[in-house]
Design a protein around this motif. Structure first.
Motif, PDB file in Angstrom:
ATOM      1  N   CYS A 201      -0.409  -7.016  -5.280  1.00 62.79           N
ATOM      2  CA  CYS A 201      -0.953  -6.896  -3.932  1.00 62.79           C
ATOM      3  C   CYS A 201      -2.096  -7.910  -3.754  1.00 62.79           C
ATOM      4  N   PRO A 202      -2.052  -8.761  -2.743  1.00 66.59           N
ATOM      5  CA  PRO A 202      -3.139  -9.726  -2.521  1.00 66.59           C
ATOM      6  C   PRO A 202      -4.453  -9.051  -2.161  1.00 66.59           C
ATOM      7  N   ASN A 203      -4.375  -7.780  -1.749  1.00 64.38           N
ATOM      8  CA  ASN A 203      -5.569  -7.067  -1.300  1.00 64.38           C
ATOM      9  C   ASN A 203      -6.303  -6.373  -2.441  1.00 64.38           C
ATOM     10  N   CYS A 204      -5.519  -5.595  -3.285  1.00 63.09           N
ATOM     11  CA  CYS A 204      -6.190  -4.819  -4.335  1.00 63.09           C
ATOM     12  C   CYS A 204      -5.681  -5.119  -5.740  1.00 63.09           C
ATOM     13  N   GLY A 205      -4.590  -5.865  -5.853  1.00 63.70           N
ATOM     14  CA  GLY A 205      -4.081  -6.237  -7.169  1.00 63.70           C
ATOM     15  C   GLY A 205      -3.088  -5.276  -7.781  1.00 63.70           C
TER      16      GLY A 205
ATOM     17  N   ALA B   3       0.557  -3.243  -8.235  1.00 66.31           N
ATOM     18  CA  ALA B   3       1.939  -3.729  -8.160  1.00 66.31           C
ATOM     19  C   ALA B   3       2.593  -3.256  -6.862  1.00 66.31           C
ATOM     20  N   MET B   4       3.162  -4.183  -6.119  1.00 63.49           N
ATOM     21  CA  MET B   4       3.824  -3.854  -4.859  1.00 63.49           C
ATOM     22  C   MET B   4       5.300  -3.553  -5.108  1.00 63.49           C
ATOM     23  N   GLU B   5       5.869  -2.681  -4.255  1.00 62.43           N
ATOM     24  CA  GLU B   5       7.279  -2.332  -4.335  1.00 62.43           C
ATOM     25  C   GLU B   5       7.926  -2.541  -2.972  1.00 62.43           C
ATOM     26  N   PHE B   6       9.250  -2.772  -2.995  1.00 58.65           N
ATOM     27  CA  PHE B   6       9.962  -2.905  -1.722  1.00 58.65           C
ATOM     28  C   PHE B   6      10.129  -1.533  -1.109  1.00 58.65           C
ATOM     29  N   ASP B   7       9.693  -1.384   0.139  1.00 55.32           N
ATOM     30  CA  ASP B   7       9.782  -0.125   0.863  1.00 55.32           C
ATOM     31  C   ASP B   7      11.011  -0.144   1.761  1.00 55.32           C
ATOM     32  N   SER B   8      11.969   0.759   1.502  1.00 47.45           N
ATOM     33  CA  SER B   8      13.235   0.741   2.230  1.00 47.45           C
ATOM     34  C   SER B   8      13.079   1.152   3.689  1.00 47.45           C
ATOM     35  N   THR B   9      12.033   1.922   3.997  1.00 40.96           N
ATOM     36  CA  THR B   9      11.800   2.336   5.378  1.00 40.96           C
ATOM     37  C   THR B   9      11.200   1.204   6.205  1.00 40.96           C
ATOM     38  N   ALA B  10      10.155   0.586   5.669  1.00 39.39           N
ATOM     39  CA  ALA B  10       9.494  -0.520   6.378  1.00 39.39           C
ATOM     40  C   ALA B  10      10.247  -1.830   6.231  1.00 39.39           C
ATOM     41  N   GLN B  11      11.148  -1.905   5.207  1.00 38.83           N
ATOM     42  CA  GLN B  11      11.855  -3.141   4.880  1.00 38.83           C
ATOM     43  C   GLN B  11      10.875  -4.275   4.573  1.00 38.83           C
TER      44      GLN B  11
ATOM     45  N   CYS C 236       2.192  -1.874  -0.876  1.00 38.50           N
ATOM     46  CA  CYS C 236       1.323  -1.506  -1.988  1.00 38.50           C
ATOM     47  C   CYS C 236       1.116   0.004  -1.975  1.00 38.50           C
ATOM     48  N   PRO C 237       1.468   0.714  -3.048  1.00 36.92           N
ATOM     49  CA  PRO C 237       1.286   2.168  -3.083  1.00 36.92           C
ATOM     50  C   PRO C 237      -0.174   2.579  -3.182  1.00 36.92           C
ATOM     51  N   SER C 238      -1.063   1.617  -3.487  1.00 44.75           N
ATOM     52  CA  SER C 238      -2.476   1.919  -3.650  1.00 44.75           C
ATOM     53  C   SER C 238      -3.252   1.805  -2.341  1.00 44.75           C
ATOM     54  N   CYS C 239      -3.194   0.632  -1.707  1.00 44.57           N
ATOM     55  CA  CYS C 239      -3.956   0.430  -0.464  1.00 44.57           C
ATOM     56  C   CYS C 239      -3.082   0.446   0.782  1.00 44.57           C
ATOM     57  N   GLN C 240      -1.748   0.612   0.593  1.00 45.94           N
ATOM     58  CA  GLN C 240      -0.783   0.718   1.700  1.00 45.94           C
ATOM     59  C   GLN C 240      -0.570  -0.590   2.468  1.00 45.94           C
TER      60      GLN C 240
END
Length: 356
Positions: free
Chosen positions: A7-11, A13-21, A25-29
């Protein structure tokens, strides 16, 4: 080398979100479009790119049937060892839960040309399972309360998609049978015909799963996928899911697809022979041309559920929600069902006998 999209914001690990496509980031959203992330940030790693994070490891002893080459990588988030077989291209760290992509399994000849991103997330897949277990004429009543989900995995399955031109010249003998009554006499007339069809058809993106681990029949039943959702392949789509590269090349899979195309063109030609009482195909000469092949990753949810000590598989199309699954059978319900059918048949036969 394993890749983690940071994540460029908090560092985190980002995941692909199937709803948002989008990558999320699960941490800072924070959310970001896949293409925008790659353009702006490329691959952000948690550790410096060092040679120590990929070392070879093979099983000891002589390699036998079913054994495979394994590699040990290091998680870019916590440093734990990730053990992956020679076909794994995306995995998840069992210690910290962060996603890792194995770049060399997704590049060069193993680089997919397209991908259908997951449209159904993990929670939605679980809800579909819970709804499914409550259905079924012979399903045990306790299945919904006593079954447990042992494991659920979102997997990008490798497929080859084939484009074919096909033509068939089909000949058949056909009959039309008609009955006429003149006075007290009934006459039956049979007209005989020689039928010829010359049919051409184009088949686009005929799929064949190229994974040795996946059951071909199950993957066939998960079709169709909506190919309008195909996107040019980008590795961030795989973040947070499992993925494998193909076990079989397009040439190795082509004979299986040719059988499907053969069946399709035959069914089309046969369906044009209408209006006859009987049709018997005499000859079916088929020719086909493979125009194009495409390597794609398609989304599948795999659930392993346990009920009364037995494992059952629940497989879900990660795009359309189509379900292919094993269903436990209640012996009591099955016995009652067949007894009921038998009683109904006996009543019908008895009433029929009385009417005569």
């Amino acid at each position: 080398m394993p890749i983690t999209y940071k994540c460029p914001n908090c560092g985190a690990a980002m995941e692909f979100d199937s709803t948002a496509q989008k990558l999320k980031c699960p941490s800072c959203q924070m959310e970001m479009d896949v293409q925008d992330y790659e353009k702006q940030y490329g691959h952000l790693y948690s550790d410096a790119e060092a040679g120590e994070n990929a070392q070879s490891a093979q099983s000891e002893g002589q390699k036998g049937k079913g054994s495979m080459n394994m590699k040990v990588y290091h998680c870019q988030s916590c440093g734990a060892e990730l053990l992956a077989d020679e076909y794994t291209s995306a995995t998840i760290c069992s210690f910290c839960g962060n996603p890792s992509l194995v770049e060399d399994r997704l590049s060069g000849e193993f680089s997919p040309s397209s991908v259908i991103p997951f449209q159904i997330d993990r929670e939605a897949a679980k809800k579909m399972y819970k709804s499914w277990v409550k259905k079924g004429l012979l399903t045990p009543k306790t299945l919904s309360t006593e079954s447990t989900i042992e494991k659920i995995s979102g997997v990008y399955v490798p497929f080859w998609l084939y484009d074919f031109d096909a033509e068939t010249e089909m000949t058949a003998k056909a009959e039309k049978i008609r009955t006429e009554r003149h006075g007290d006499t009934e006459y039956t007339y049979t007209d005989h015909f020689h039928v010829y069809r010359d049919v051409e058809a184009q088949f686009e993106k005929v799929p064949a799963d190229a994974s040795e681990k996946m059951d071909d029949d199950t993957m066939d039943k998960l079709e169709p996928f909506d190919y309008t959702a195909l996107k040019p392949f980008a590795m961030p789509y795989l973040s947070g899911y499992l993925s494998e590269r193909y076990n079989f090349t397009d040439e190795q899979m082509q004979s299986r697809v040719r059988k499907r195309v053969d069946r399709y063109i035959t069914e089309i030609a046969r369906s044009t022979m209408l209006g006859y009482s009987t049709v018997s195909v005499l000859d079916n000469h088929i020719s086909m041309n493979n125009k194009h092949n495409e390597y794609a990753l398609l989304p599948v949810w795999m659930l392993n559920c346990r009920y009364h000590g037995k494992d059952f598989n629940f497989v879900l199309n990660g795009q359309t929600g189509k379900i292919v699954a094993d269903r436990p059978i209640s012996k009591g319900k099955a016995a009652a069902y067949f007894v009921g059918i038998f009683v109904i048949m006996m009543i019908v036969l008895t009433l029929g006998g009385l009417a005569l």
